[in-house]
Design an enzyme around this catalytic site. Structure first.
Site, PDB file in Angstrom:
ATOM      1  N   THR B 160       9.740   7.084   2.365  1.00 51.30           N
ATOM      2  CA  THR B 160       8.771   8.174   2.491  1.00 51.30           C
ATOM      3  C   THR B 160       9.512   9.336   3.146  1.00 51.30           C
ATOM      4  O   THR B 160      10.146  10.127   2.461  1.00 51.30           O
ATOM      5  CB  THR B 160       7.523   7.742   3.292  1.00 51.30           C
ATOM      6  OG1 THR B 160       7.908   7.222   4.545  1.00 51.30           O
ATOM      7  CG2 THR B 160       6.727   6.695   2.525  1.00 51.30           C
ATOM      8  N   LYS B 186      12.476   0.268   4.500  1.00 52.28           N
ATOM      9  CA  LYS B 186      12.119   1.672   4.763  1.00 52.28           C
ATOM     10  C   LYS B 186      11.429   1.768   6.123  1.00 52.28           C
ATOM     11  O   LYS B 186      10.773   0.832   6.572  1.00 52.28           O
ATOM     12  CB  LYS B 186      11.201   2.221   3.682  1.00 52.28           C
ATOM     13  CG  LYS B 186       9.817   1.654   3.743  1.00 52.28           C
ATOM     14  CD  LYS B 186       8.717   2.684   3.616  1.00 52.28           C
ATOM     15  CE  LYS B 186       8.923   3.814   4.573  1.00 52.28           C
ATOM     16  NZ  LYS B 186       7.623   4.361   5.062  1.00 52.28           N
ATOM     17  N   THR B 197       5.712   3.438   8.901  1.00 52.75           N
ATOM     18  CA  THR B 197       5.494   2.123   8.332  1.00 52.75           C
ATOM     19  C   THR B 197       6.842   1.489   8.112  1.00 52.75           C
ATOM     20  O   THR B 197       7.856   2.163   7.997  1.00 52.75           O
ATOM     21  CB  THR B 197       4.789   2.224   6.970  1.00 52.75           C
ATOM     22  OG1 THR B 197       5.581   3.024   6.105  1.00 52.75           O
ATOM     23  CG2 THR B 197       3.425   2.848   7.123  1.00 52.75           C
ATOM     24  N   GLU B 278      11.619   8.654  14.041  1.00 54.70           N
ATOM     25  CA  GLU B 278      11.272  10.075  13.951  1.00 54.70           C
ATOM     26  C   GLU B 278      11.870  10.874  15.108  1.00 54.70           C
ATOM     27  O   GLU B 278      11.542  10.636  16.267  1.00 54.70           O
ATOM     28  CB  GLU B 278       9.760  10.221  13.925  1.00 54.70           C
ATOM     29  CG  GLU B 278       9.209   9.649  12.630  1.00 54.70           C
ATOM     30  CD  GLU B 278       7.715   9.515  12.656  1.00 54.70           C
ATOM     31  OE1 GLU B 278       7.140   9.475  11.579  1.00 54.70           O
ATOM     32  OE2 GLU B 278       7.147   9.460  13.751  1.00 54.70           O
ATOM     33  N   ASN B 401       5.237  15.301  13.778  1.00 55.31           N
ATOM     34  CA  ASN B 401       3.892  14.723  13.833  1.00 55.31           C
ATOM     35  C   ASN B 401       2.782  15.682  14.237  1.00 55.31           C
ATOM     36  O   ASN B 401       1.605  15.345  14.119  1.00 55.31           O
ATOM     37  CB  ASN B 401       3.894  13.522  14.780  1.00 55.31           C
ATOM     38  CG  ASN B 401       4.678  12.367  14.199  1.00 55.31           C
ATOM     39  OD1 ASN B 401       4.429  11.961  13.065  1.00 55.31           O
ATOM     40  ND2 ASN B 401       5.645  11.869  14.942  1.00 55.31           N
ATOM     41  N   SER B 406      -0.665  17.948   6.804  1.00 53.65           N
ATOM     42  CA  SER B 406      -0.709  17.367   5.459  1.00 53.65           C
ATOM     43  C   SER B 406      -1.377  18.343   4.511  1.00 53.65           C
ATOM     44  O   SER B 406      -2.074  19.247   4.926  1.00 53.65           O
ATOM     45  CB  SER B 406      -1.494  16.070   5.474  1.00 53.65           C
ATOM     46  OG  SER B 406      -2.812  16.328   5.876  1.00 53.65           O
TER      47      SER B 406
END
Lengths: 406, 406
Positions: B160, B186, B197, B278, B401, B406
């Site tokens: 992703t 991943k 995830t 991240e 984040n 989005s």
């Protein structure tokens, strides 16, 4: 490093009432900071009773251990509380115990109190020897300047990187007479390598037995200060002390109005600590209802409140209910994907295991632009409920804790 | 939003060996991303056994629930694994169950496998309906292009916001014959409102009974993937599947060398997930020894690894051992302030309840400038030990984040 005043700060420090039987003083001892006060002394008249709650950290400071050893004893002698900022005296080994003893001895000598009635707190950098001589050298000046009106200077002296002093009060009428409650708190600013600490001191002129006061403090603390979180990290110095001088002559035993007024003061101060959370730009209330029991509700509420992904979404004004689902899922407490519902403010966001039919993203997005955000999760399982208050996680939190060095 | 390749990434994707009996394919289905592959299919020959471990989230996805229902069954039919990126199919209600069924049916029809032998994973945004028609429409192309050498394309298709594909392999000689293990993973990138995830797929040509493989997977997972944390938030989609085709003809039952090779592959991939955490700029190993028991050691290690104050200190290259003391104190597991010791690398930092006499701040500061940092805490209480791997908490984490929507 000078931090800007939190955007969530109240407009001004409240006018706090005098608490008969309690006097305050502040001084600049130069423990670490220059050009500001950093020690406060509170002296309580004979007959005062004391209660307190303390961090459960396994690495708590010498001051906390000393307070815990003293708090459960009855005494008619009065009491003193002395607090310094700039150095937490935590993880300072046996030397830290010696610093506490030296400060208690100096205050006892200057006030005539027994050492067992002197309570200390220290807040600031961890692991550096407390230069307690600077504090004991100021005790004479502090005792000489004690004043019933000096609550605000006391509140200011205990700040570390707090961006505003925190005070709150309440008055309650019982049998035609007024009982006052007033207190102040610090938390949770930071200059690296200090860590967020919370210190709270609350005073009342009510007459109440020590055991009854302790029961009230413990119960209300569980619903106020123990329901806030900024970053999930627990201080080695957290201390809440409450003193009841009895000087009003009003016995509050069994009066619900007094307990309610106490709770209002506790909550006000607890919320102010969140409002001064490091880097905070949003004040967030997490309500969890319908859990299997209250403990499960609290577990879910804290999982949401402490989730970095939820907190960054709030910082980004993103109505990201998927991250709330994630936090509920990981908490370990009971949940059923298809029974839970999520609301932002009054807006139903998700239910029946999916986004609600009625939900429009623009409604959620509008709510997230507010400075105060309510998130409600109903688990659909039982009657358990819990409320937790927190703030968002912003670049400023990283700046405060990573970019600036001690 | 294009993320820069993690500074902690390996130089290149490894050359993975072919696993006899396993074939792979990748395709661009346009689930969410454009201009890249986003579906991978792995098909295992008849006689393959499957094992897996899954997120314990109470809100786990339909895919995870379906895999869990299938994984424990014996079958000689072979198996398939199909994975899409771009949409996690989590918290999508009954529609999500339908998407899983539709994909399984399509793969079963195209491969001749029973639906009970088709395993699915989805990773990406939560709470949006999975456009599974785009995936089922590509199954024919995927089956037609299956290839024993296509592990790297498969690894790339499941990314992703990973900044690099993650692969690892090991070979082990048993009775003069070679057994190969190869896998890919991943995690843990994010584009709002996705969440971190982790998906892991590992293949071997070893011959091993299903129950034995499951025992190996569960045991090694507990020491590898279950010992990493980026931000303490648990995905609703975490899945690890391992397939043993048996095609090498070598029975590895009871061979420690095989278990060791498996563990090396698991650890390599787990560490790569942390290296792509991240915003990560440091790879951090937390060793806890001398705890009362292993569970306490793990509790302490995770408290340190997940502490925002510890993680920001590491980001700031600040040898802030006070924050480690804080994390130990808050963890809830047994600790004694005066017995614990802390080391950065080989440098003794704190012991006997205080900073070590031999410690010089410049030694700690120099170590913190490294890209890989080892922190060791000995509790001095018993024999319990645990190792956890994590990364630091940087501005880039907040940017990923909070700043991007989005």
């Amino acid at each position: 490093m000078t931090l800007p005043r939190s955007p969530l700060a109240p407009e001004h420090f409240p006018d706090l009432p005098m608490i008969k039987g309690a006097r305050f003083a502040a001084a600049a001892a130069g423990v670490k900071y220059q050009g500001r006060t950093d020690v406060m002394l509170a002296v309580l008249d004979p007959g005062s009773v004391m209660a307190g709650v303390f961090t459960r950290s396994a690495t708590r400071s010498s001051n906390v251990l000393d307070c815990q050893a003293k708090i459960g004893a009855d005494s008619d002698a009065g009491a003193a509380i002395i607090v310094n900022s700039g150095n937490s005296n935590a993880f300072t080994g046996k030397a830290g115990d010696g610093s506490v003893a030296a400060i208690c001895q100096a205050v006892a000598e200057a006030t005539g109190l027994p050492e067992t009635r002197v309570f200390t707190s220290s807040t600031g950098v961890i692991g550096e020897r407390l230069p307690h001589d600077r504090i004991t050298g100021k005790v004479g000046e502090l005792v000489a300047t004690l004043d019933e009106t000096a609550l605000k200077p006391a509140a200011e002296a205990i700040m570390t990187t707090d961006t505003f002093p925190k005070g709150a009060s309440a008055a309650v009428e019982i049998d035609g007479q007024t009982v006052n409650i007033a207190g102040f708190a610090k938390g949770s600013g930071m200059v690296a390598p200090d860590m967020a600490t919370m210190l709270v001191y609350i005073f009342t002129d009510a007459k109440v037995a020590r055991a009854d006061l302790q029961a009230l403090v413990s119960g209300i603390n569980a619903r106020s200060f123990n329901c806030i979180t900024v970053d999930s990290d627990t201080s080695t110095s957290d201390t809440l002390l409450m003193a009841a001088t009895g000087a009003s002559g009003v016995d509050v035993t069994g009066h619900d109005a007094f307990a309610k007024a106490m709770e209002a003061v506790f909550l006000d101060l607890a919320h102010q600590v969140v409002r001064d959370g490091e880097g905070a730009s949003k004040f967030v209330t997490i309500n969890v209802t319908g859990a299997a029991n209250d403990a499960d509700a609290r577990t879910h509420a804290l999982a949401i409140a402490n989730s970095p992904l939820v907190k960054t979404a709030i910082a980004g004004e993103d109505p990201n209910w998927g991250r709330i689902v994630m936090a509920i899922g990981k908490s370990g407490a009971a949940a059923d994907r298809d029974l839970l519902s999520i609301r932002f403010g009054d807006v139903l966001v998700a239910e029946s295991g999916w986004v609600a039919d009625s939900y429009r993203e623009e409604d959620g997005a509008a709510l997230m632009k507010e400075q105060e955000i309510d998130i409600t999760v109903d688990l659909g399982l039982g009657q358990g409920c819990s409320t937790v208050w927190t703030c968002d996680l912003t670049h400023q939190y990283i700046s405060i804790n990573a970019d600036y060095r001690s």
